[in-house]
Design a protein around this motif. Structure first.
Motif, PDB file in Angstrom:
ATOM      1  N   LEU A  74       0.814  -1.217   0.000  1.00 41.33           N
ATOM      2  CA  LEU A  74       0.000   0.000   0.000  1.00 41.33           C
ATOM      3  C   LEU A  74       0.846   1.265   0.000  1.00 41.33           C
ATOM      4  CD1 LEU A  74      -2.764  -1.196   2.459  1.00 41.33           C
ATOM      5  CD2 LEU A  74      -3.016  -0.787  -0.004  1.00 41.33           C
ATOM      6  N   GLY A  75       2.164   1.125  -0.154  1.00 38.03           N
ATOM      7  CA  GLY A  75       3.028   2.280  -0.345  1.00 38.03           C
ATOM      8  C   GLY A  75       3.517   2.947   0.919  1.00 38.03           C
ATOM      9  N   VAL A  76       3.631   2.206   2.019  1.00 36.66           N
ATOM     10  CA  VAL A  76       4.132   2.804   3.253  1.00 36.66           C
ATOM     11  C   VAL A  76       5.651   2.960   3.188  1.00 36.66           C
ATOM     12  CG1 VAL A  76       2.233   1.891   4.623  1.00 36.66           C
ATOM     13  CG2 VAL A  76       4.369   0.605   4.487  1.00 36.66           C
ATOM     14  N   VAL A  77       6.188   3.842   4.016  1.00 34.19           N
ATOM     15  CA  VAL A  77       7.628   4.052   4.103  1.00 34.19           C
ATOM     16  C   VAL A  77       8.271   2.857   4.802  1.00 34.19           C
ATOM     17  CG1 VAL A  77       9.434   5.530   5.098  1.00 34.19           C
ATOM     18  CG2 VAL A  77       7.367   6.557   4.112  1.00 34.19           C
ATOM     19  N   SER A  78       7.661   2.409   5.908  1.00 32.18           N
ATOM     20  CA  SER A  78       8.115   1.210   6.612  1.00 32.18           C
ATOM     21  C   SER A  78       6.975   0.690   7.479  1.00 32.18           C
ATOM     22  CB  SER A  78       9.362   1.497   7.460  1.00 32.18           C
ATOM     23  OG  SER A  78       9.071   2.446   8.460  1.00 32.18           O
ATOM     24  N   CYS A  79       7.112  -0.551   7.933  1.00 39.21           N
ATOM     25  CA  CYS A  79       6.101  -1.158   8.787  1.00 39.21           C
ATOM     26  C   CYS A  79       6.736  -2.293   9.573  1.00 39.21           C
ATOM     27  CB  CYS A  79       4.909  -1.659   7.984  1.00 39.21           C
ATOM     28  SG  CYS A  79       5.297  -2.956   6.787  1.00 39.21           S
ATOM     29  N   GLY A  80       6.037  -2.747  10.599  1.00 38.57           N
ATOM     30  CA  GLY A  80       6.578  -3.843  11.382  1.00 38.57           C
ATOM     31  C   GLY A  80       5.637  -4.264  12.483  1.00 38.57           C
ATOM     32  N   THR A  81       6.072  -5.283  13.203  1.00 37.06           N
ATOM     33  CA  THR A  81       5.335  -5.763  14.367  1.00 37.06           C
ATOM     34  C   THR A  81       6.342  -6.084  15.461  1.00 37.06           C
ATOM     35  OG1 THR A  81       5.411  -8.104  13.773  1.00 37.06           O
ATOM     36  CG2 THR A  81       3.573  -6.839  12.912  1.00 37.06           C
ATOM     37  N   ASP A  82       5.897  -5.954  16.692  1.00 37.47           N
ATOM     38  CA  ASP A  82       6.695  -6.401  17.824  1.00 37.47           C
ATOM     39  C   ASP A  82       5.760  -6.623  18.997  1.00 37.47           C
ATOM     40  OD1 ASP A  82       6.173  -3.847  18.808  1.00 37.47           O
ATOM     41  OD2 ASP A  82       8.216  -3.141  18.602  1.00 37.47           O
ATOM     42  N   THR A  83       6.311  -7.111  20.094  1.00 35.02           N
ATOM     43  CA  THR A  83       5.515  -7.395  21.276  1.00 35.02           C
ATOM     44  C   THR A  83       5.795  -6.355  22.342  1.00 35.02           C
ATOM     45  OG1 THR A  83       5.582  -9.752  20.788  1.00 35.02           O
ATOM     46  CG2 THR A  83       4.995  -9.131  23.022  1.00 35.02           C
ATOM     47  N   ASP A  84       4.726  -5.843  22.924  1.00 38.82           N
ATOM     48  CA  ASP A  84       4.832  -4.884  24.012  1.00 38.82           C
ATOM     49  C   ASP A  84       4.856  -5.666  25.322  1.00 38.82           C
ATOM     50  OD1 ASP A  84       4.475  -3.007  25.991  1.00 38.82           O
ATOM     51  OD2 ASP A  84       2.890  -1.926  24.965  1.00 38.82           O
ATOM     52  N   GLN A  85       6.017  -5.756  25.949  1.00 35.04           N
ATOM     53  CA  GLN A  85       6.167  -6.533  27.171  1.00 35.04           C
ATOM     54  C   GLN A  85       5.351  -5.965  28.326  1.00 35.04           C
ATOM     55  OE1 GLN A  85       7.589  -9.449  27.136  1.00 35.04           O
ATOM     56  NE2 GLN A  85       8.203  -9.187  25.015  1.00 35.04           N
ATOM     57  N   GLU A  86       5.202  -4.648  28.399  1.00 38.32           N
ATOM     58  CA  GLU A  86       4.454  -4.026  29.495  1.00 38.32           C
ATOM     59  C   GLU A  86       2.961  -4.275  29.384  1.00 38.32           C
ATOM     60  OE1 GLU A  86       5.225   0.070  30.252  1.00 38.32           O
ATOM     61  OE2 GLU A  86       7.375  -0.180  29.960  1.00 38.32           O
ATOM     62  N   ASP A  87       2.422  -4.090  28.188  1.00 40.86           N
ATOM     63  CA  ASP A  87       0.982  -4.199  27.999  1.00 40.86           C
ATOM     64  C   ASP A  87       0.557  -5.606  27.604  1.00 40.86           C
ATOM     65  OD1 ASP A  87      -1.438  -2.967  28.262  1.00 40.86           O
ATOM     66  OD2 ASP A  87      -1.434  -2.053  26.293  1.00 40.86           O
ATOM     67  N   GLY A  88       1.520  -6.431  27.236  1.00 37.29           N
ATOM     68  CA  GLY A  88       1.211  -7.814  26.921  1.00 37.29           C
ATOM     69  C   GLY A  88       0.571  -8.041  25.572  1.00 37.29           C
ATOM     70  N   GLY A  89       0.658  -7.105  24.671  1.00 32.38           N
ATOM     71  CA  GLY A  89       0.054  -7.277  23.357  1.00 32.38           C
ATOM     72  C   GLY A  89       1.056  -7.098  22.246  1.00 32.38           C
ATOM     73  N   ARG A  90       0.584  -7.302  21.044  1.00 32.62           N
ATOM     74  CA  ARG A  90       1.420  -7.123  19.865  1.00 32.62           C
ATOM     75  C   ARG A  90       1.155  -5.748  19.280  1.00 32.62           C
ATOM     76  NH1 ARG A  90       4.468  -9.994  16.763  1.00 32.62           N
ATOM     77  NH2 ARG A  90       3.788 -11.984  17.549  1.00 32.62           N
ATOM     78  N   ARG A  91       2.241  -5.037  18.956  1.00 29.87           N
ATOM     79  CA  ARG A  91       2.135  -3.752  18.264  1.00 29.87           C
ATOM     80  C   ARG A  91       2.325  -4.005  16.778  1.00 29.87           C
ATOM     81  NH1 ARG A  91       5.849  -0.901  22.617  1.00 29.87           N
ATOM     82  NH2 ARG A  91       7.307  -2.368  21.718  1.00 29.87           N
ATOM     83  N   ARG A  92       1.470  -3.397  16.008  1.00 31.36           N
ATOM     84  CA  ARG A  92       1.593  -3.412  14.555  1.00 31.36           C
ATOM     85  C   ARG A  92       1.606  -1.952  14.133  1.00 31.36           C
ATOM     86  NH1 ARG A  92      -1.773  -7.447  16.388  1.00 31.36           N
ATOM     87  NH2 ARG A  92      -1.436  -9.495  15.458  1.00 31.36           N
ATOM     88  N   TRP A  93       2.553  -1.592  13.279  1.00 31.88           N
ATOM     89  CA  TRP A  93       2.683  -0.184  12.935  1.00 31.88           C
ATOM     90  C   TRP A  93       3.078   0.004  11.472  1.00 31.88           C
ATOM     91  CZ3 TRP A  93       7.469   1.124  11.161  1.00 31.88           C
ATOM     92  CH2 TRP A  93       8.517   0.265  11.477  1.00 31.88           C
ATOM     93  N   ALA A  94       2.749   1.178  10.979  1.00 32.64           N
ATOM     94  CA  ALA A  94       3.141   1.579   9.620  1.00 32.64           C
ATOM     95  C   ALA A  94       3.447   3.067   9.627  1.00 32.64           C
ATOM     96  CB  ALA A  94       2.027   1.274   8.624  1.00 32.64           C
ATOM     97  N   LEU A  95       4.463   3.434   8.903  1.00 27.36           N
ATOM     98  CA  LEU A  95       4.860   4.826   8.713  1.00 27.36           C
ATOM     99  C   LEU A  95       4.571   5.164   7.260  1.00 27.36           C
ATOM    100  CD1 LEU A  95       6.240   7.295  10.032  1.00 27.36           C
ATOM    101  CD2 LEU A  95       8.399   6.404   9.130  1.00 27.36           C
TER     102      LEU A  95
END
Length: 100
Positions: A74-95
């Protein structure tokens, strides 16, 4: 999209559609973690927007590469996923670029 417009960005229809599609993909992926809620965060800097979706669910399976390929297409600059140890969930992000 309303928040980006409030911040002064005037986006083309193509950019609006792409940003909406990225947000929907990230949100759908977070919902599949099986939690009862997700968080959506939006930030801007230097004519770029960071779209971050957090699932608040522990014990989720590792992310497949398919989501990142779809988001990248979809033409994003970058994207990724990781795990948030404090909140216990997975972060998914796109720039994504908002233009100049």
């Amino acid at each position: 999209m309303a928040k980006l417009e409030e911040w002064g960005y005037r986006l083309t229809e193509d950019r609006t559609g792409s940003i909406t599609a990225v947000t929907e993909l990230l949100a759908r992926a977070a919902v599949t973690d099986g939690g009862r809620r997700i968080s959506l965060h939006l930030a801007d800097q230097d004519h770029q927007a960071l779209i971050l979706v957090l699932s608040h669910q522990n014990g989720h399976a590792p992310e497949g590469e398919d989501l990142l390929r779809e988001v990248t297409a979809l033409g994003v600059v970058s994207c990724g996923t990781d795990t948030d140890q404090e909140d216990g969930g997975r972060r998914r992000w796109a720039l994504t670029d908002l233009g100049g």
